[in-house]
Design a protein around this motif. Structure first.
Motif, PDB file in Angstrom:
ATOM      1  N   THR A 102       0.829  -1.210   0.000  1.00 25.96           N
ATOM      2  CA  THR A 102       0.000   0.000   0.000  1.00 25.96           C
ATOM      3  C   THR A 102       0.859   1.254   0.000  1.00 25.96           C
ATOM      4  N   THR A 103       1.946   1.241   0.770  1.00 23.74           N
ATOM      5  CA  THR A 103       2.832   2.409   0.828  1.00 23.74           C
ATOM      6  C   THR A 103       3.485   2.675  -0.517  1.00 23.74           C
ATOM      7  N   ALA A 104       4.049   1.631  -1.123  1.00 21.09           N
ATOM      8  CA  ALA A 104       4.719   1.806  -2.414  1.00 21.09           C
ATOM      9  C   ALA A 104       3.733   2.215  -3.510  1.00 21.09           C
ATOM     10  N   GLY A 105       2.580   1.562  -3.544  1.00 23.37           N
ATOM     11  CA  GLY A 105       1.605   1.877  -4.588  1.00 23.37           C
ATOM     12  C   GLY A 105       1.024   3.266  -4.457  1.00 23.37           C
ATOM     13  N   SER A 106       0.641   3.652  -3.243  1.00 23.18           N
ATOM     14  CA  SER A 106       0.040   4.971  -3.053  1.00 23.18           C
ATOM     15  C   SER A 106       1.041   6.088  -3.319  1.00 23.18           C
ATOM     16  N   MET A 107       2.312   5.881  -2.933  1.00 25.84           N
ATOM     17  CA  MET A 107       3.317   6.906  -3.200  1.00 25.84           C
ATOM     18  C   MET A 107       3.621   6.999  -4.685  1.00 25.84           C
ATOM     19  N   PHE A 108       3.671   5.871  -5.375  1.00 28.11           N
ATOM     20  CA  PHE A 108       3.964   5.882  -6.817  1.00 28.11           C
ATOM     21  C   PHE A 108       2.869   6.608  -7.583  1.00 28.11           C
ATOM     22  N   PHE A 109       1.631   6.195  -7.376  1.00 25.72           N
ATOM     23  CA  PHE A 109       0.528   6.826  -8.105  1.00 25.72           C
ATOM     24  C   PHE A 109       0.272   8.248  -7.605  1.00 25.72           C
ATOM     25  N   VAL A 236       9.692  14.991   1.804  1.00 25.19           N
ATOM     26  CA  VAL A 236       8.300  14.561   1.602  1.00 25.19           C
ATOM     27  C   VAL A 236       8.221  13.045   1.567  1.00 25.19           C
ATOM     28  N   PHE A 237       9.185  12.392   0.934  1.00 26.86           N
ATOM     29  CA  PHE A 237       9.208  10.940   0.889  1.00 26.86           C
ATOM     30  C   PHE A 237       9.305  10.351   2.294  1.00 26.86           C
ATOM     31  N   VAL A 238      10.134  10.947   3.131  1.00 24.29           N
ATOM     32  CA  VAL A 238      10.298  10.440   4.493  1.00 24.29           C
ATOM     33  C   VAL A 238       8.989  10.554   5.270  1.00 24.29           C
ATOM     34  N   ILE A 239       8.326  11.701   5.157  1.00 16.59           N
ATOM     35  CA  ILE A 239       7.058  11.892   5.862  1.00 16.59           C
ATOM     36  C   ILE A 239       6.011  10.910   5.371  1.00 16.59           C
ATOM     37  N   LEU A 240       5.911  10.749   4.066  1.00 18.84           N
ATOM     38  CA  LEU A 240       4.896   9.850   3.514  1.00 18.84           C
ATOM     39  C   LEU A 240       5.174   8.400   3.855  1.00 18.84           C
ATOM     40  N   ILE A 241       6.442   8.007   3.843  1.00 21.25           N
ATOM     41  CA  ILE A 241       6.772   6.626   4.212  1.00 21.25           C
ATOM     42  C   ILE A 241       6.358   6.351   5.646  1.00 21.25           C
ATOM     43  N   THR A 242       6.612   7.306   6.537  1.00 20.12           N
ATOM     44  CA  THR A 242       6.231   7.123   7.940  1.00 20.12           C
ATOM     45  C   THR A 242       4.721   7.012   8.088  1.00 20.12           C
TER      46      THR A 242
END
Length: 313
Positions: A102-109, A236-242
């Motif tokens: 879910t994390t990888a897919g939501s961040m990619f799209f 932003v990537f760090v925040i979203l991954i968390t």
């Protein structure tokens, strides 16, 4: 003498008037207690409905809850049972797979949507609002809509579309091999617009002169994205991954409404397992221990990501 006395009185009066004006203009020092008085109702509710139950859950994790017979102290036995249980191990694995996917897919799209919808046009504002609707829609409604879309019959909505592409009907939620991926797709569909908005905020802070300089140096679109956009979006990537990882680990509503852990436990996650142990099987002590383990995993993940971010900084 009389004139001097009158002039001195006027001077004294003028000075006093100036002092009065200055005192009125000075900001009054407010007591530090006033802000806490405004916060008191919310803090009381937060303490009573969140922190007090958390403390009671920690206490229950060391007891065998027996209702009217009285609680019996068992120490760390509940933690031992929950950690060594095969169901807990399977649920932990499902939660980890669901969180990563879910994390990888939501961040990619979400990043793709942000790159496509970046700008100040009114049309783009309308499209962003439409794309953000899944985030503000009630999750119960979202789960029910996707359950209808995932209808495994040949005349189901998604299977009908697959039939147009000459693809055989898929079982989706009814099969052990595709049920977890189907729930993951729902999480990506719901999380991508949220990540999109955060990416848009990050893209707004990128220095535009860097794009112009890289274009002058002959860099193409891909190189500008790789060497300018991605490094600028690293925080932003760090925040979203968390946020996305915590959201993925603690997922409950989607799984509960779509499959409730079925078929054959292939979609059982930590939250649904804890729910079943506590409210269906009556093992409140073991369920409390599982919730504490989940809370500890969330804290460790958050601290690890923050430490990695500080190290990179």
């Amino acid at each position: 003498m009389v004139l001097r006395t009158a002039e001195s009185r006027r001077a004294i009066g003028t000075t006093e008037d100036r002092r009065t004006i200055l005192e009125r203009r000075r900001p009054r020092r407010r007591s530090p207690v006033v802000p806490w008085l405004f916060l008191a109702p919310a803090l009381i509710l937060l303490f009573y409905f969140k922190y007090l139950p958390m403390a009671d859950g920690l206490r229950m994790s060391f007891y065998e809850i027996r209702g009217y017979l009285g609680d019996r102290w068992v120490g760390g036995q509940n933690y031992q049972e929950i950690v060594t249980d095969d169901q807990f191990t399977a649920a932990l694995w499902h939660s980890a797979v669901l969180a990563v996917g879910t994390t990888a897919g939501s961040m990619f799209f979400g990043l793709i949507l942000a790159l496509l919808l970046e700008g100040s046009s009114r049309v783009l504002w309308f499209v962003r609002t439409a794309a953000f609707l899944p985030v503000v829609t009630t999750i119960a409604v979202v789960a029910e809509v996707w359950r209808i879309l995932y209808h495994p019959a040949a005349n189901g909505p998604l299977n009908t579309i697959l039939g147009w592409l000459a693809i055989s009907p898929q079982p989706f939620l009814a099969d052990e091999h595709s049920s977890l991926l189907s729930i993951m797709a729902v999480g990506v569909w719901r999380g991508a617009p949220y990540d999109m908005m955060i990416f848009l905020a990050g893209l707004a802070g990128v220095d535009r002169s860097l794009y112009e300089s890289s274009a002058v140096d002959g860099a193409g679109t891909w190189r500008r994205f790789r060497h300018v956009t991605v490094p600028a979006l690293r925080p932003v990537f760090v925040i979203l991954i968390t946020l996305a990882a915590i959201r993925g680990i603690r997922v409950f509503t989607e799984v509960f409404l779509l499959t409730n852990g079925a078929p054959n436990g292939s979609t059982e996650v930590l939250m649904t397992l804890i729910y079943k142990l506590g409210l269906q099987q009556g093992e409140l002590g073991i369920a409390a221990a599982g919730s504490i383990v989940l809370f500890a995993a969330t804290v460790i993940l958050t601290v690890a990501v923050r430490a990695l971010r500080r190290r990179e900084a």
